[in-house]
Design a protein around this motif. Structure first.
Motif, PDB file in Angstrom:
ATOM      1  N   ALA A 440      30.878 -78.564 -34.205  1.00 23.07           N
ATOM      2  CA  ALA A 440      32.312 -78.414 -34.471  1.00 23.07           C
ATOM      3  C   ALA A 440      33.014 -79.763 -34.475  1.00 23.07           C
ATOM      4  O   ALA A 440      33.832 -80.059 -35.353  1.00 23.07           O
ATOM      5  N   ARG A 441      32.698 -80.604 -33.494  1.00 17.33           N
ATOM      6  CA  ARG A 441      33.330 -81.920 -33.423  1.00 17.33           C
ATOM      7  C   ARG A 441      32.943 -82.793 -34.606  1.00 17.33           C
ATOM      8  O   ARG A 441      33.760 -83.556 -35.130  1.00 17.33           O
ATOM      9  N   SER A 442      31.701 -82.684 -35.051  1.00 13.67           N
ATOM     10  CA  SER A 442      31.266 -83.497 -36.194  1.00 13.67           C
ATOM     11  C   SER A 442      31.945 -83.043 -37.477  1.00 13.67           C
ATOM     12  O   SER A 442      32.275 -83.869 -38.340  1.00 13.67           O
ATOM     13  N   ILE A 443      32.165 -81.730 -37.607  1.00 14.25           N
ATOM     14  CA  ILE A 443      32.869 -81.226 -38.790  1.00 14.25           C
ATOM     15  C   ILE A 443      34.309 -81.718 -38.785  1.00 14.25           C
ATOM     16  O   ILE A 443      34.821 -82.220 -39.803  1.00 14.25           O
ATOM     17  N   LEU A 455      39.354 -72.112 -44.447  1.00 15.59           N
ATOM     18  CA  LEU A 455      38.706 -70.864 -44.835  1.00 15.59           C
ATOM     19  C   LEU A 455      37.257 -70.936 -44.374  1.00 15.59           C
ATOM     20  O   LEU A 455      36.617 -71.985 -44.491  1.00 15.59           O
ATOM     21  N   ALA A 456      36.761 -69.833 -43.839  1.00 18.51           N
ATOM     22  CA  ALA A 456      35.359 -69.760 -43.417  1.00 18.51           C
ATOM     23  C   ALA A 456      34.734 -68.545 -44.083  1.00 18.51           C
ATOM     24  O   ALA A 456      35.198 -67.418 -43.890  1.00 18.51           O
ATOM     25  N   SER A 463      30.960 -68.243 -33.053  1.00 23.84           N
ATOM     26  CA  SER A 463      31.093 -69.349 -32.092  1.00 23.84           C
ATOM     27  C   SER A 463      31.588 -70.631 -32.752  1.00 23.84           C
ATOM     28  O   SER A 463      32.357 -71.386 -32.141  1.00 23.84           O
ATOM     29  N   LEU A 464      31.177 -70.901 -34.005  1.00 24.74           N
ATOM     30  CA  LEU A 464      31.591 -72.150 -34.655  1.00 24.74           C
ATOM     31  C   LEU A 464      33.085 -72.145 -34.956  1.00 24.74           C
ATOM     32  O   LEU A 464      33.791 -73.131 -34.682  1.00 24.74           O
ATOM     33  N   ILE A 523      36.943 -75.870 -45.875  1.00 23.02           N
ATOM     34  CA  ILE A 523      36.252 -74.608 -46.124  1.00 23.02           C
ATOM     35  C   ILE A 523      34.866 -74.715 -45.500  1.00 23.02           C
ATOM     36  O   ILE A 523      34.109 -75.655 -45.769  1.00 23.02           O
ATOM     37  N   LEU A 524      34.545 -73.756 -44.635  1.00 19.42           N
ATOM     38  CA  LEU A 524      33.256 -73.701 -43.956  1.00 19.42           C
ATOM     39  C   LEU A 524      32.389 -72.637 -44.605  1.00 19.42           C
ATOM     40  O   LEU A 524      32.859 -71.515 -44.844  1.00 19.42           O
TER      41      LEU A 524
END
Length: 830
Positions: A440-443, A455-456, A463-464, A523-524
């Protein structure tokens, strides 16, 4: 005969129980289809505080004082009650909550795909709600299970509305039930089409739809004719023959309830109109200001002179209040507002009638007032109960009186004297494992803006998206085809205080969900969803939502090379605006620049040449809704002062306030930054002494003055700078952050130690042009009836190098002053 006797007795018992069940209900907003706030049910003579639910204060949808006043439909909780259950709609967590009416215990929750802003409507074993997702839902009242739903919107396309991704046609015509028919409306923008429905309450089958009123050729305010119509906002009202549809800030429209034919819509003028609409069989009442409502003839739509504070409509009489809030009196009048009987009780919060008793909520107490048996008697005060908080809604059901406060509490008063219980929603925690935290931190480190919208697609175990929400301010809209997974995770996120305002979940795919274009900073793509990206159509629908100027699409794992092939058509179409960045856990596809054909608007009249022309080739008819609402305009110059229009560069729109500037995202309306000044020295230019901060007044709060029409703009934009003329200085802001980074001061001239003031300002390439020596139209020479020249030196034009701040040249004005007719082009100034 004996059997017949028992049969008759049984029928009588059934009829009695059915009548008592109905009498003990408050099934609709303000009790009845006309919202009269009058119920036949009589509460016990003595009531005691038995429980309190402490929720949070509501965040009202329209966020400026005028709209708060005229459209208060989700200002506070608006419960309804039937068969021992209390139903409460939530505009933040997108749900309907059912409570046990006696104990306050939670029975069930039902989630929709958007905010539920209007009170529910109960009928038989069904409870109806509408949502900003454009649907009407029919829910089984006992189990909380969906019976059926009906989409009022013509299409699944989404828009960003009031900071939430919702239907482009949100259902904001709240439901009402009468004669086994449920009525509601979708869409609030006539140019998008509006849709008013009558459905069979049992089956959801359409009885009629009126979808033609939005294109009526009618007179708008200022007597301007145009194609428009009612924009439904508010709970609909149903009388014997008519359906009354609130029009937001306009007056209500009235339809034939049996056929759906529009009978009249008088748009109204300033001061009359609002979402609060109630009706009896002769009149309907619409907001004027604050709690005042004006009576209109139901048959003709004509306004009357009768104005009262939100009344109880009880047959041939009205019950209302007069005086000031906190120091008012309850008044009983006939339907014409005459022959009043005054009772010394504060009713400025809310007033209802249940059986033969009036209940009045005031500043500190709820008062019960017994009505006389016959007309010759005098009402008497039975009791008073002290309350804390600002009570603005009362309802009577299940032998209980319920009070709703502005602060978000719901209080129940019942017949038994018990120690009152206080219930508070406790937030749970959602633990996230270390590996997910790292991802998450890297994203987030690879995203340009972590406070916009994401948007995911494919939520995996949730969890992400939870970790990303916990480590940023970004609002996440997650889409997944598995409804069971969505339902399970919704409750967990809601219990953690994340659902609705930070994360929402929706069933679907990129091709079925139809997210707005350009809305997403991120967007994930979930691991469970990667296989869908073998479809170029899925890629296209997904990429359409990525925001220009830094929006990012994130693909996890080593799949990015395969996905990149599907971007070939986009890279070609967008002429290289997509860039690829490799990360530790996946790949970022960044939409780095502007959309092909997009152009800027940098000066008062478009550009330095005053062409009033845009070079944008993307904007073309037909146009549709992208976003609306979500930010107040209190920090914008008063429109009658005719301040400079907004200017747009690199997806940022910059607007001026009295002593401030703000930048907003043109794709979402979100405020990016605000910079305040001690004094922009625009008094007498874009506003003057006639200005008054009176947002609830129908009078102009600023008289018309020429403003920028005569003086021009005091600021211009470039790709990375905002140049603002402030007195003798040109203040330079960073366009991305709003931070002050430099200043250019005009030198003294013409033998004066005092520098002149900047007036005209423009940018031509690397040259900053400045004019000084303007006529001040707010200062008049009465002897010649002309504006006076308000300068301390001769008028003229200056030029600076924008990079070095070096003065290049000065030129005196031939006609004594500089005005906004200055243009530049071809290496010349004209």
């Amino acid at each position: 005969m004996k059997n017949h006797f028992f049969l008759i007795a049984a029928i009588a018992t059934l009829l009695t129980s059915a009548q008592s069940a109905f009498a003990g209900d408050w099934p609709l907003w303000r009790a009845t289809p006309g919202h009269t706030a009058s119920s036949p049910h009589t509460l016990p003579k003595k009531l005691h505080h038995v429980w309190t639910w402490k929720f949070s204060k509501r965040d009202q949808v329209w966020d400026d004082p005028l709209n708060h006043d005229l459209m208060p439909y989700d200002k506070l909780f608006e419960p309804v009650a039937k068969d021992g259950r209390l139903f409460i709609n939530f505009n933040d967590s997108d749900k309907l909550l059912a409570l046990d009416a006696t104990t306050g215990k939670e029975l069930w929750r039902f989630y929709t795909d958007g905010p539920v802003r209007f009170p529910a409507a109960c009928w038989n074993d069904t409870v109806f709600i509408v949502s900003d997702d454009g649907y009407l839902y029919a829910i089984h009242a006992e189990s909380g299970k969906l019976k059926w739903k009906f989409r009022g919107a013509p299409y699944a396309r989404k828009a960003l509305g009031n900071r939430r991704i919702i239907s482009a046609w949100p259902a904001r015509g709240g439901p009402v039930v009468r004669d086994n028919t449920v009525y509601f409306a979708a869409s609030i923008w006539p140019f998008m089409g509006t849709f008013i429905y009558a459905l069979d309450a049992k089956t959801g089958k359409k009885i009629w739809v009126n979808d033609g009123t939005s294109a009526d050729y009618i007179k708008q305010p200022h007597s301007t004719p145009s194609f428009a119509g009612v924009g439904p906002q508010g709970t609909l009202g149903a009388t014997k023959d008519y359906l009354v549809v609130p029009g937001g800030r306009s007056t209500a429209a009235v339809f034939d309830r049996k056929t759906g034919r529009q009978l009249h819509f008088r748009i109204g003028g300033k001061g009359t109109g609002g979402s609060f609409v109630i009706a009896n069989d002769k009149q309907f009442f619409v907001h004027t200001r604050y709690r005042g409502v004006r009576a209109h003839d139901l048959k003709s739509g004509g306004a009357t002179r009768l104005v009262v504070n939100e009344p109880v409509l009880d047959g041939d009489r009205m019950i209302t209040w007069v005086g000031r809030k906190g120091n008012s009196q309850v008044v009983i009048t006939n339907s014409a507002g005459k022959s009043s009987l005054t009772i010394p009780a504060d009713g400025s919060g809310d007033i209802i009638k249940a059986g033969s008793t009036i209940y009045a909520a005031g500043k500190t107490h709820i008062t019960a007032i017994n009505l006389p048996v016959d007309a010759s008697g005098i009402p008497s005060i039975a009791w008073k109960i002290p309350v804390k908080g600002t009570v603005l809604r009362l309802l009577a059901a299940s032998d209980h009186l319920y009070a709703v406060t502005l602060e978000g509490d719901i209080l129940a008063f019942g017949p038994k004297a018990v120690a009152p219980s206080v219930m508070v929603k406790k937030k749970s925690t959602l633990p996230v494992d270390t590996d997910t935290e790292i991802v998450a931190r890297s994203i987030l480190a690879g995203v340009k803006d972590t406070s916009g919208y994401a948007l995911a697609y494919g939520i995996d175990d949730g969890s992400l998206i939870t970790a990303i929400a916990q480590h940023s301010k970004i609002h996440i809209v997650a889409v997944d085809p598995d409804p069971a997974k969505i339902q399970s995770l919704r409750k967990k996120l809601d219990d953690a205080g994340l659902y609705g305002t930070r994360i929402t979940l929706h069933e679907g795919t990129p091709t079925s969900y139809l997210a707005p274009h350009y809305v997403a900073h991120l967007i994930l793509i979930g691991k469970s969803f990667l296989s869908d990206f073998a479809n170029p159509t899925t890629v296209r629908f997904t990429a359409n939502s990525v925001r220009p100027y830094g929006g990012t699409l994130y693909i996890p794992g080593p799949q990015s090379d395969r996905i990149l092939k599907h971007f070939a058509s986009f890279v070609e179409k967008d002429k290289g605006t997509w860039k690829v960045k490799r990360g530790a856990s996946g790949t970022f596809f960044v939409r780095s620049g502007r959309l092909p054909g997009a152009a800027d608007w940098t000066h008062q009249h478009g550009d330095v040449a005053n062409t009033v022309k845009s070079n944008d080739t993307r904007v073309r008819l037909p146009l549709g809704l992208l976003w609306f609402g979500g930010n107040s305009h209190d920090d914008v110059l008063p429109r009658h002062g005719h301040g400079p229009p907004e200017q747009v560069v690199n997806g940022r729109m910059v607007l001026e306030g009295m002593n401030s500037f703000t930048a907003r995202d043109v794709y979402t309306g979100r405020v990016l930054w605000t910079t305040k000044f001690k004094d922009l020295e625009t008094y007498g230019i874009y506003y003057d002494k006639s200005y008054a901060y009176t947002p609830l007044s129908t009078a102009y709060n600023q008289k018309h003055i020429p403003g920028a029409n005569a003086r021009g703009s005091n600021y211009v934009l470039t790709e990375n700078r905002v140049y603002i003329a402030v007195g003798s200085e040109c203040v330079i802001l960073d366009a991305a952050t709003g931070k002050r980074i430099d200043v250019i001061k005009l030198p003294p001239g013409n033998g004066s130690a005092t520098p002149p003031k900047w007036g005209f300002i423009a940018v031509y390439g690397d040259i900053l042009l400045g004019g000084f020596g303007f006529a001040n139209f707010s200062k008049r020479d009465s002897s010649i009836r002309k504006s006076v020249l308000d300068v301390s030196a001769s008028a003229g034009l200056v030029a600076y190098d924008r990079r070095t701040k070096k003065l290049l040249w000065t030129q005196p004005a031939l006609h004594g002053f500089i005005h906004n007719g200055i243009v530049a082009g071809g290496g010349h100034v004209y």
